[in-house]
Scaffold this active site. Structure first.
Site, PDB file in Angstrom:
ATOM      1  N   SER A   1       0.841  -1.197   0.000  1.00 31.58           N
ATOM      2  CA  SER A   1       0.000   0.000   0.000  1.00 31.58           C
ATOM      3  C   SER A   1       0.876   1.247   0.000  1.00 31.58           C
ATOM      4  CB  SER A   1      -0.905   0.014   1.227  1.00 31.58           C
ATOM      5  OG  SER A   1      -1.499   1.301   1.349  1.00 31.58           O
TER       6      SER A   1
ATOM      7  N   HIS B   1      -1.342  -1.293  -4.153  1.00 30.11           N
ATOM      8  CA  HIS B   1      -2.602  -0.879  -3.512  1.00 30.11           C
ATOM      9  C   HIS B   1      -2.605   0.640  -3.329  1.00 30.11           C
ATOM     10  CE1 HIS B   1      -6.117  -1.776  -0.904  1.00 30.11           C
ATOM     11  NE2 HIS B   1      -5.672  -0.806  -0.128  1.00 30.11           N
TER      12      HIS B   1
ATOM     13  N   ASP C   1      -4.747   3.786  -1.894  1.00 33.13           N
ATOM     14  CA  ASP C   1      -5.834   4.162  -0.984  1.00 33.13           C
ATOM     15  C   ASP C   1      -6.346   5.552  -1.306  1.00 33.13           C
ATOM     16  OD1 ASP C   1      -6.077   1.897   0.865  1.00 33.13           O
ATOM     17  OD2 ASP C   1      -4.009   2.355   1.373  1.00 33.13           O
TER      18      ASP C   1
ATOM     19  N   MET D   1      -8.934   8.340  -0.378  1.00 31.91           N
ATOM     20  CA  MET D   1      -9.779   8.757   0.756  1.00 31.91           C
ATOM     21  C   MET D   1     -10.289  10.170   0.509  1.00 31.91           C
ATOM     22  SD  MET D   1      -7.563   7.417   3.991  1.00 31.91           S
ATOM     23  CE  MET D   1      -6.614   5.893   3.928  1.00 31.91           C
TER      24      MET D   1
ATOM     25  N   HIS E   1      -8.370   1.248  -3.905  1.00 30.78           N
ATOM     26  CA  HIS E   1      -9.287   1.042  -2.775  1.00 30.78           C
ATOM     27  C   HIS E   1      -9.948   2.382  -2.472  1.00 30.78           C
ATOM     28  CE1 HIS E   1      -9.598   0.105   1.840  1.00 30.78           C
ATOM     29  NE2 HIS E   1     -10.778   0.168   1.267  1.00 30.78           N
TER      30      HIS E   1
ATOM     31  N   MET F   1     -12.105   4.660  -0.534  1.00 24.93           N
ATOM     32  CA  MET F   1     -12.782   4.919   0.741  1.00 24.93           C
ATOM     33  C   MET F   1     -13.480   6.267   0.595  1.00 24.93           C
ATOM     34  SD  MET F   1      -9.691   3.493   3.063  1.00 24.93           S
ATOM     35  CE  MET F   1      -8.619   3.526   1.634  1.00 24.93           C
TER      36      MET F   1
ATOM     37  N   MET G   1     -11.668  -5.538   5.467  1.00 23.70           N
ATOM     38  CA  MET G   1     -10.857  -4.591   6.243  1.00 23.70           C
ATOM     39  C   MET G   1     -10.556  -5.180   7.619  1.00 23.70           C
ATOM     40  SD  MET G   1     -10.098  -2.063   4.358  1.00 23.70           S
ATOM     41  CE  MET G   1      -9.230  -1.174   5.655  1.00 23.70           C
TER      42      MET G   1
ATOM     43  N   GLY H   1      -8.919   4.339   7.028  1.00 19.90           N
ATOM     44  CA  GLY H   1      -8.564   5.744   7.214  1.00 19.90           C
ATOM     45  C   GLY H   1      -7.089   5.984   7.433  1.00 19.90           C
ATOM     46  N   PHE H   2      -6.421   5.049   8.091  1.00 19.15           N
ATOM     47  CA  PHE H   2      -5.016   5.297   8.441  1.00 19.15           C
ATOM     48  C   PHE H   2      -4.203   4.010   8.381  1.00 19.15           C
ATOM     49  CE2 PHE H   2      -7.680   8.419  10.494  1.00 19.15           C
ATOM     50  CZ  PHE H   2      -7.052   9.618  10.144  1.00 19.15           C
ATOM     51  N   GLY H   3      -2.928   4.158   8.026  1.00 19.52           N
ATOM     52  CA  GLY H   3      -2.008   3.043   8.085  1.00 19.52           C
ATOM     53  C   GLY H   3      -1.479   2.868   9.500  1.00 19.52           C
ATOM     54  N   GLY H   4      -0.795   1.754   9.718  1.00 16.07           N
ATOM     55  CA  GLY H   4      -0.092   1.542  10.969  1.00 16.07           C
ATOM     56  C   GLY H   4      -0.954   1.166  12.162  1.00 16.07           C
TER      57      GLY H   4
ATOM     58  N   ASP I   1      -6.869  -6.216   4.335  1.00 12.98           N
ATOM     59  CA  ASP I   1      -6.206  -4.901   4.354  1.00 12.98           C
ATOM     60  C   ASP I   1      -6.234  -4.333   5.765  1.00 12.98           C
ATOM     61  OD1 ASP I   1      -5.230  -2.367   3.826  1.00 12.98           O
ATOM     62  OD2 ASP I   1      -6.932  -1.730   2.605  1.00 12.98           O
ATOM     63  N   GLY I   2      -5.024  -4.134   6.307  1.00 18.42           N
ATOM     64  CA  GLY I   2      -4.900  -3.467   7.598  1.00 18.42           C
ATOM     65  C   GLY I   2      -4.157  -4.301   8.621  1.00 18.42           C
ATOM     66  N   GLY I   3      -3.013  -3.791   9.064  1.00 20.01           N
ATOM     67  CA  GLY I   3      -2.280  -4.453  10.142  1.00 20.01           C
ATOM     68  C   GLY I   3      -1.584  -5.735   9.738  1.00 20.01           C
TER      69      GLY I   3
ATOM     70  N   GLY J   1       1.039  -1.982   4.137  1.00 21.86           N
ATOM     71  CA  GLY J   1       1.580  -0.646   3.955  1.00 21.86           C
ATOM     72  C   GLY J   1       2.799  -0.405   4.808  1.00 21.86           C
ATOM     73  N   SER J   2       2.578  -0.154   6.089  1.00 15.84           N
ATOM     74  CA  SER J   2       3.704   0.180   6.956  1.00 15.84           C
ATOM     75  C   SER J   2       4.702  -0.977   7.058  1.00 15.84           C
ATOM     76  CB  SER J   2       3.202   0.587   8.347  1.00 15.84           C
ATOM     77  OG  SER J   2       2.303  -0.359   8.861  1.00 15.84           O
TER      78      SER J   2
HETATM   79  C1  DX5 Z   1      -6.263   1.901   5.626  1.00 15.28           C
HETATM   80  C2  DX5 Z   1      -5.851   1.501   4.237  1.00 15.28           C
HETATM   81  C3  DX5 Z   1      -4.779   0.497   4.177  1.00 15.28           C
HETATM   82  C4  DX5 Z   1      -3.470   0.934   4.806  1.00 15.28           C
HETATM   83  C5  DX5 Z   1      -2.910  -0.268   5.479  1.00 15.28           C
HETATM   84  O1  DX5 Z   1      -7.491   2.535   5.570  1.00 15.28           O
HETATM   85  O2  DX5 Z   1      -6.953   0.965   3.533  1.00 15.28           O
HETATM   86  O3  DX5 Z   1      -4.550   0.048   2.846  1.00 15.28           O
HETATM   87  O4  DX5 Z   1      -2.540   1.390   3.874  1.00 15.28           O
HETATM   88  O5  DX5 Z   1      -1.797   0.127   6.190  1.00 15.28           O
HETATM   89  P1  DX5 Z   1      -1.058  -0.895   7.187  1.00 15.28           P
HETATM   90  O6  DX5 Z   1      -0.616  -2.059   6.355  1.00 15.28           O
HETATM   91  O7  DX5 Z   1       0.046  -0.085   7.719  1.00 15.28           O
HETATM   92  O8  DX5 Z   1      -2.081  -1.305   8.227  1.00 15.28           O
HETATM   93 ZN    ZN Z   2      -6.519   0.037   1.575  1.00 19.71          ZN
END
Ligand code: DX5
Ligand code: ZN
Length: 217
Positions: free
Chosen positions: A5, A28, A30, A32, A61, A63, A132, A137-140, A170-172, A192-193
């Site tokens: 991501s 990927h 994102d 938003m 993706h 959002m 999800m 909304g946010f990475g990490g 997607d996420g974590g 992502g992170s």
């Molecule tokens: C969050 C995004 C994800 C995000 C995941 O809303 O949809 O794609 O980049 O980030 P990580 O992998 O750091 O959880």
């Molecule tokens: Zn995403």
């Protein structure tokens, strides 16, 4: 499949950061809108530029609110997969058909607290289900393992031949959490992170892929 991501990449160096994960299955992206989620990232013009900068298929993706209006242009631009949120769509089947008619794969995404049962019937209109595993909304953020039950339900329908669908999460996702997701039958892992906050993002993609393959459910 691994889909890094770019939310965790350097937005001033997206072409460079796409090259850093060459060999990834999807990239990927994102999108938003600061309405559907409390964050604002990028939109169609950036996606159009990214399409010229990388050969990795783009997994957009969205959002955003009103995907019926805003999603098809991503398909027309050349995105490989265009995913929008079930919670945002009044008529998800119509949106999926418009995306497919414009030449892309259509994806449906569900937030962690959205049940999958009301959508099982319409999944035949989609190519991808994006589960999800954090609040969008946010990475990490930290992985929410309870969403894997939704993945298992859909995995079983795919394995039984009732659906043809890529099950994506997607996420974590990181080297620890990817094991349980793979065991639940996930096909495609967004990270992502875990990818971009490492010294060698390309090597991290390879190592995530190996771990997922070794734990494939
Ligand atoms: C969050 C995004 C994800 C995000 C995941 O809303 O949809 O794609 O980049 O980030 P990580 O992998 O750091 O959880
Ligand atoms: Zn995403």
């Amino acid at each position: 499949m691994i889909a890094p991501s770019i939310l965790s990449a350097d937005f001033a160096n997206l072409a460079r950061d796409a090259r850093a994960v060459a060999g990834s299955d999807w990239l990927h992206v994102d999108v938003m809108d600061a309405h559907f989620v409390p964050n604002l990232t990028l939109g169609l013009p950036v996606v159009q530029s990214l399409l010229k900068a990388t050969d990795i298929p783009l997994d957009c993706h969205l959002m955003i609110e009103d995907p019926g209006r805003w999603a098809p242009p991503y398909a027309e631009a050349g995105a490989h997969n265009v995913t929008f949120h079930a919670e945002a769509a009044e008529d998800p089947i119509a949106v999926a058909r418009d995306i497919r008619a414009a030449g892309a794969k259509a994806g449906l995404s569900v937030k962690p607290n959205t049940p999958i049962e009301p959508y099982l019937e319409i999944l035949r209109e989609f190519d991808t289900l994006l589960v999800m595993s954090v609040e969008p909304g946010f990475g990490g953020q930290s992985f929410i393992a309870s969403v894997l039950e939704k993945a298992r339900i859909v995995r079983n329908l795919v394995d039984a031949g009732a659906l043809r669908l890529i099950v994506e999460i997607d996420g974590g996702i990181n080297a620890d959490t990817i094991e349980q997701a793979a065991e639940a039958g996930i096909d495609c892992f967004v990270a992502g992170s875990a990818v971009y906050n490492t010294a060698d993002p390309g090597a991290t993609v390879q190592s995530l892929r190996s771990i997922a393959a070794a734990h494939r459910g």
